[in-house]
Design a protein around this motif. Structure first.
Motif, PDB file in Angstrom:
ATOM      1  N   ARG A  14       0.875  -1.170   0.000  1.00  0.00           N
ATOM      2  CA  ARG A  14       0.000   0.000   0.000  1.00  0.00           C
ATOM      3  C   ARG A  14       0.911   1.219   0.000  1.00  0.00           C
ATOM      4  O   ARG A  14       2.021   1.168   0.540  1.00  0.00           O
ATOM      5  N   PRO A  15       0.516   2.312  -0.620  1.00  0.00           N
ATOM      6  CA  PRO A  15       1.393   3.481  -0.619  1.00  0.00           C
ATOM      7  C   PRO A  15       1.565   4.036   0.784  1.00  0.00           C
ATOM      8  O   PRO A  15       0.607   4.155   1.548  1.00  0.00           O
ATOM      9  N   ALA A  16       2.810   4.322   1.130  1.00  0.00           N
ATOM     10  CA  ALA A  16       3.075   4.863   2.454  1.00  0.00           C
ATOM     11  C   ALA A  16       2.611   6.315   2.509  1.00  0.00           C
ATOM     12  O   ALA A  16       3.030   7.132   1.694  1.00  0.00           O
ATOM     13  N   GLN A  17       1.740   6.638   3.440  1.00  0.00           N
ATOM     14  CA  GLN A  17       1.243   7.997   3.591  1.00  0.00           C
ATOM     15  C   GLN A  17       2.085   8.720   4.633  1.00  0.00           C
ATOM     16  O   GLN A  17       2.005   8.430   5.818  1.00  0.00           O
ATOM     17  N   VAL A  18       2.932   9.609   4.166  1.00  0.00           N
ATOM     18  CA  VAL A  18       3.774  10.357   5.086  1.00  0.00           C
ATOM     19  C   VAL A  18       3.554  11.846   4.881  1.00  0.00           C
ATOM     20  O   VAL A  18       3.425  12.316   3.765  1.00  0.00           O
ATOM     21  N   GLN A  19       3.492  12.554   5.965  1.00  0.00           N
ATOM     22  CA  GLN A  19       3.255  13.984   5.898  1.00  0.00           C
ATOM     23  C   GLN A  19       4.439  14.684   5.236  1.00  0.00           C
ATOM     24  O   GLN A  19       5.595  14.387   5.524  1.00  0.00           O
ATOM     25  N   SER A  20       4.168  15.599   4.322  1.00  0.00           N
ATOM     26  CA  SER A  20       5.226  16.318   3.626  1.00  0.00           C
ATOM     27  C   SER A  20       6.028  17.159   4.605  1.00  0.00           C
ATOM     28  O   SER A  20       5.478  17.850   5.445  1.00  0.00           O
ATOM     29  N   LYS A  21       7.338  17.041   4.490  1.00  0.00           N
ATOM     30  CA  LYS A  21       8.230  17.765   5.386  1.00  0.00           C
ATOM     31  C   LYS A  21       9.591  17.813   4.722  1.00  0.00           C
ATOM     32  O   LYS A  21      10.011  16.851   4.098  1.00  0.00           O
ATOM     33  N   ASP A  22      10.281  18.930   4.792  1.00  0.00           N
ATOM     34  CA  ASP A  22      11.601  19.036   4.181  1.00  0.00           C
ATOM     35  C   ASP A  22      12.588  18.199   4.979  1.00  0.00           C
ATOM     36  O   ASP A  22      13.068  18.608   6.018  1.00  0.00           O
ATOM     37  N   ARG A  23      12.865  16.997   4.464  1.00  0.00           N
ATOM     38  CA  ARG A  23      13.719  16.057   5.180  1.00  0.00           C
ATOM     39  C   ARG A  23      15.111  15.944   4.571  1.00  0.00           C
ATOM     40  O   ARG A  23      15.915  15.126   4.999  1.00  0.00           O
ATOM     41  N   ALA A  24      15.395  16.700   3.518  1.00  0.00           N
ATOM     42  CA  ALA A  24      16.668  16.559   2.819  1.00  0.00           C
ATOM     43  C   ALA A  24      17.842  16.813   3.758  1.00  0.00           C
ATOM     44  O   ALA A  24      17.795  17.677   4.634  1.00  0.00           O
ATOM     45  N   THR A  25      18.896  16.025   3.569  1.00  0.00           N
ATOM     46  CA  THR A  25      20.120  16.180   4.359  1.00  0.00           C
ATOM     47  C   THR A  25      21.256  16.751   3.523  1.00  0.00           C
ATOM     48  O   THR A  25      22.375  16.882   4.005  1.00  0.00           O
ATOM     49  N   SER A  26      20.964  17.079   2.270  1.00  0.00           N
ATOM     50  CA  SER A  26      21.984  17.608   1.361  1.00  0.00           C
ATOM     51  C   SER A  26      21.760  19.100   1.139  1.00  0.00           C
ATOM     52  O   SER A  26      20.711  19.659   1.471  1.00  0.00           O
ATOM     53  N   SER A  27      22.748  19.746   0.549  1.00  0.00           N
ATOM     54  CA  SER A  27      22.658  21.188   0.303  1.00  0.00           C
ATOM     55  C   SER A  27      21.741  21.475  -0.878  1.00  0.00           C
ATOM     56  O   SER A  27      21.544  20.630  -1.764  1.00  0.00           O
ATOM     57  N   VAL A  28      21.205  22.688  -0.889  1.00  0.00           N
ATOM     58  CA  VAL A  28      20.357  23.116  -2.001  1.00  0.00           C
ATOM     59  C   VAL A  28      21.154  23.095  -3.305  1.00  0.00           C
ATOM     60  O   VAL A  28      20.649  22.673  -4.351  1.00  0.00           O
ATOM     61  N   ALA A  29      22.419  23.505  -3.252  1.00  0.00           N
ATOM     62  CA  ALA A  29      23.255  23.519  -4.450  1.00  0.00           C
ATOM     63  C   ALA A  29      23.450  22.124  -5.029  1.00  0.00           C
ATOM     64  O   ALA A  29      23.398  21.937  -6.252  1.00  0.00           O
ATOM     65  N   ALA A  30      23.640  21.135  -4.157  1.00  0.00           N
ATOM     66  CA  ALA A  30      23.834  19.761  -4.625  1.00  0.00           C
ATOM     67  C   ALA A  30      22.577  19.241  -5.302  1.00  0.00           C
ATOM     68  O   ALA A  30      22.643  18.558  -6.333  1.00  0.00           O
ATOM     69  N   ARG A  31      21.432  19.589  -4.744  1.00  0.00           N
ATOM     70  CA  ARG A  31      20.171  19.128  -5.322  1.00  0.00           C
ATOM     71  C   ARG A  31      19.909  19.799  -6.669  1.00  0.00           C
ATOM     72  O   ARG A  31      19.462  19.153  -7.622  1.00  0.00           O
ATOM     73  N   ARG A  32      20.221  21.070  -6.751  1.00  0.00           N
ATOM     74  CA  ARG A  32      20.034  21.785  -8.019  1.00  0.00           C
ATOM     75  C   ARG A  32      20.944  21.239  -9.107  1.00  0.00           C
ATOM     76  O   ARG A  32      20.565  21.157 -10.278  1.00  0.00           O
ATOM     77  N   MET A  67      11.253  14.747  -9.405  1.00  0.00           N
ATOM     78  CA  MET A  67      12.560  14.733  -8.770  1.00  0.00           C
ATOM     79  C   MET A  67      12.793  15.870  -7.793  1.00  0.00           C
ATOM     80  O   MET A  67      13.407  15.677  -6.743  1.00  0.00           O
ATOM     81  N   GLU A  68      12.316  17.070  -8.102  1.00  0.00           N
ATOM     82  CA  GLU A  68      12.583  18.192  -7.198  1.00  0.00           C
ATOM     83  C   GLU A  68      11.976  17.940  -5.828  1.00  0.00           C
ATOM     84  O   GLU A  68      12.639  18.106  -4.787  1.00  0.00           O
ATOM     85  N   GLY A  69      10.715  17.499  -5.803  1.00  0.00           N
ATOM     86  CA  GLY A  69      10.075  17.193  -4.533  1.00  0.00           C
ATOM     87  C   GLY A  69      10.740  16.026  -3.827  1.00  0.00           C
ATOM     88  O   GLY A  69      10.891  16.026  -2.605  1.00  0.00           O
ATOM     89  N   ALA A  70      11.164  15.012  -4.595  1.00  0.00           N
ATOM     90  CA  ALA A  70      11.810  13.843  -4.001  1.00  0.00           C
ATOM     91  C   ALA A  70      13.152  14.211  -3.383  1.00  0.00           C
ATOM     92  O   ALA A  70      13.522  13.699  -2.325  1.00  0.00           O
ATOM     93  N   LEU A  71      13.898  15.099  -4.041  1.00  0.00           N
ATOM     94  CA  LEU A  71      15.178  15.538  -3.501  1.00  0.00           C
ATOM     95  C   LEU A  71      14.995  16.343  -2.218  1.00  0.00           C
ATOM     96  O   LEU A  71      15.801  16.241  -1.279  1.00  0.00           O
ATOM     97  N   ASP A  72      13.923  17.149  -2.171  1.00  0.00           N
ATOM     98  CA  ASP A  72      13.685  17.998  -1.004  1.00  0.00           C
ATOM     99  C   ASP A  72      13.109  17.215   0.179  1.00  0.00           C
ATOM    100  O   ASP A  72      13.426  17.496   1.333  1.00  0.00           O
ATOM    101  N   ASP A  73      12.257  16.237  -0.145  1.00  0.00           N
ATOM    102  CA  ASP A  73      11.429  15.636   0.903  1.00  0.00           C
ATOM    103  C   ASP A  73      11.543  14.128   1.005  1.00  0.00           C
ATOM    104  O   ASP A  73      11.044  13.531   1.948  1.00  0.00           O
ATOM    105  N   GLY A  74      12.204  13.472   0.048  1.00  0.00           N
ATOM    106  CA  GLY A  74      12.271  12.026   0.030  1.00  0.00           C
ATOM    107  C   GLY A  74      10.997  11.428  -0.533  1.00  0.00           C
ATOM    108  O   GLY A  74      10.035  12.122  -0.862  1.00  0.00           O
ATOM    109  N   MET A  75      10.993  10.104  -0.652  1.00  0.00           N
ATOM    110  CA  MET A  75       9.825   9.385  -1.163  1.00  0.00           C
ATOM    111  C   MET A  75       9.446   8.285  -0.186  1.00  0.00           C
ATOM    112  O   MET A  75      10.282   7.504   0.275  1.00  0.00           O
ATOM    113  N   GLY A  76       8.162   8.214   0.142  1.00  0.00           N
ATOM    114  CA  GLY A  76       7.683   7.230   1.089  1.00  0.00           C
ATOM    115  C   GLY A  76       7.540   5.850   0.477  1.00  0.00           C
ATOM    116  O   GLY A  76       7.275   5.701  -0.716  1.00  0.00           O
ATOM    117  N   PHE A  77       7.726   4.811   1.308  1.00  0.00           N
ATOM    118  CA  PHE A  77       7.490   3.434   0.865  1.00  0.00           C
ATOM    119  C   PHE A  77       7.120   2.585   2.071  1.00  0.00           C
ATOM    120  O   PHE A  77       7.268   3.007   3.222  1.00  0.00           O
TER     121      PHE A  77
END
Length: 474
Positions: A14-32, A67-77
């Protein structure tokens, strides 16, 4: 690279329902920078990779639009579908991609040199809980904790250089070999030279530096050696190496396996692992005044490996089949001792060459290439640090061929053997306080339970060997 079978998407129940939250541990520059590469290079999908407790690669695919949202917040599973992860009532997990691991996967080419298939990227992930805190069951996080212990002990780098051996067979239905070549064979008997060459090109294309490659001792057995690197980076590379080797073999219509002992009567596949500790760019294992050029730090580290070798065997050689390799007579180490030149010892110290002080290292020879590298490197580091922190004394070097000593002679010299089966190894692990600390209170009991279950499944089987030996005689 086509999507590999062993890294098929970890499809949640079943899709994991996780509340959106900025969980990224990397820099904004690296993600860009990753987003720019995806756009500029026309990447069609990105695979998110992580491993289960036993080191099986898991993945799911993300489209560029996500990808932008996934980089910022991760993806639930759903973690309850992953071996060794949480139960279903606490199963929501989040995969956080590490931008430093982004690579475009290699693809096969046609007869005209044109690449086939979609352009696919991959990123290796850290697994966290919905609130963004690290998940204690993530093997990658476990290695991070070991490296944190290392830094607290005054070192800044744990360099690791694993040598992975593997077999190439006609298919995955049996063990029909491709050649009868031997060690360093360079004849027409080594039928897979072209496969190895293509594998090296594929590995280098994903940022893995290769030092050399060759045919190994057994028929259809091969080795491609990566240049050493930081332990976390090397664990990521090891996971990538294994899937690339398998994928390139499949391009050629063959099957690659890292099974430790697929052929009776032939050498098995090992993962000899070279290790050293650095501080401020200096190799802390080197001492110019010591006869073996080993510092006190190195000696205590090696002593830690020896003292705890039996306890961590179930992590370094984690399968029933691993112990079919760890038997006398096939170049596999069985006896817990060290030596500079004696390859029958568990730990070997490569010979010092003037001007190569940075290369001083210890090589442990019992791990096999089917282990979980995150857990294996963490266990080795903890054992070595335990030796350093508690001032373990290194026993005398063993220069005698240990296989030729009698059991009584080995006993007199205080030489013990590695566990002879997975069952024995698991019980050694289960009673180890150091391995409980190394694996953590979350992974440790789950890992012991998994390995006990595997051993029980194996030992209750009735094999063809037993039928052939006993059925007509008893």
């Amino acid at each position: 690279m086509a999507r590999p079978r062993s890294s098929q998407a970890a499809t949640p129940r079943r899709p994991a329902q996780v509340q959106s939250k900025d969980r990224a541990t990397s820099s904004v520059a690296a993600r860009r920078a990753v987003l720019k590469r995806i756009k500029d290079e026309g990447v069609e999908h990105v695979l998110f990779w992580f491993t289960d407790l036993e080191g099986h690669l898991k993945s799911f695919a993300i489209t560029p639009n996500e990808m932008e949202g996934a980089l910022d917040d991760g993806m639930g599973f759903d973690g309850s579908s992953i071996t060794g992860f949480n139960r279903i009532e606490e199963s929501d997990m989040v995969a956080i991609p590490d931008p430093t691991t982004f690579q475009i996967l290699p693809r096969p080419v046609d007869d005209h040199g044109h690449e086939l298939g979609a352009k696919v990227g991959r990123m290796i992930c850290d697994v966290v809980k919905p609130d963004g805190t690290p998940y204690e069951g993530d093997p990658r996080y476990l290695l991070r904790l070991a490296l944190e212990r290392m830094r607290k002990a005054g070192f800044d780098t744990f360099n690791v250089g694993p040598e992975l051996e593997y077999f190439l067979f006609e298919d995955d239905k049996g063990t029909e070999t491709l050649d009868e070549g031997g060690y360093f064979a360079m004849t027409t008997q080594d039928a897979a030279t072209e496969v190895r060459n293509d594998t090296i090109h594929a590995l280098e294309s994903v940022g893995i530096q290769i030092e050399y490659h060759h045919h190994e001792v057994a028929p259809s057995q091969h080795e491609i050696d990566m240049r050493y690197d930081d332990a976390l980076v090397m664990a990521d590379k090891t996971m990538t190496y294994r899937i690339v080797v398998k994928e390139v073999a499949a391009w050629h219509g063959y099957y690659a396996t890292f099974m430790p002992k697929p052929l009776f009567g032939e050498n098995g596949s090992g993962m000899h692992t070279h290790m050293s500790l650095f501080k401020g760019g200096r190799n802390m294992f080197f001492d110019p005044k010591d006869p073996h050029h080993l510092s006190k730090t190195a000696k205590s580290f090696i002593a830690g490996l020896l003292v705890h070798a039996r306890e961590m065997s179930a992590v370094l050689a984690q399968w029933v089949n691993s112990y079919k390799r760890l038997v006398p007579g096939y170049e596999a180490p069985v006896y817990v001792a060290w030596s500079q030149r004696n390859r029958s010892a568990l730990i070997r110290i490569p010979l010092y060459k003037p001007g190569s002080e940075q290369a001083t290292r210890a090589e442990i020879r019992c791990p096999d290439p089917a282990c979980n590298p995150y857990l294996a490197f963490a266990a080795l580091l903890h054992a070595g640090l335990e030796g350093i922190e508690k001032g373990y004394e290194l026993p005398d070097e063993m220069t005698t061929n240990l296989y030729r000593l009698s059991a009584e002679e080995r006993k007199q010299r205080g030489i013990v053997a590695l566990p002879g089966s997975l069952g024995e190894a698991v019980e050694e692990l289960a009673g180890s306080e150091l391995m409980r600390k190394a694996l953590g209170e979350h992974i440790f009991p789950r890992y012991v339970e998994l390995k006990r279950k595997e051993w029980d499944e194996y030992r209750t089987q009735v094999t063809q060997w037993e039928k052939d030996r006993y059925l007509a005689a008893l």
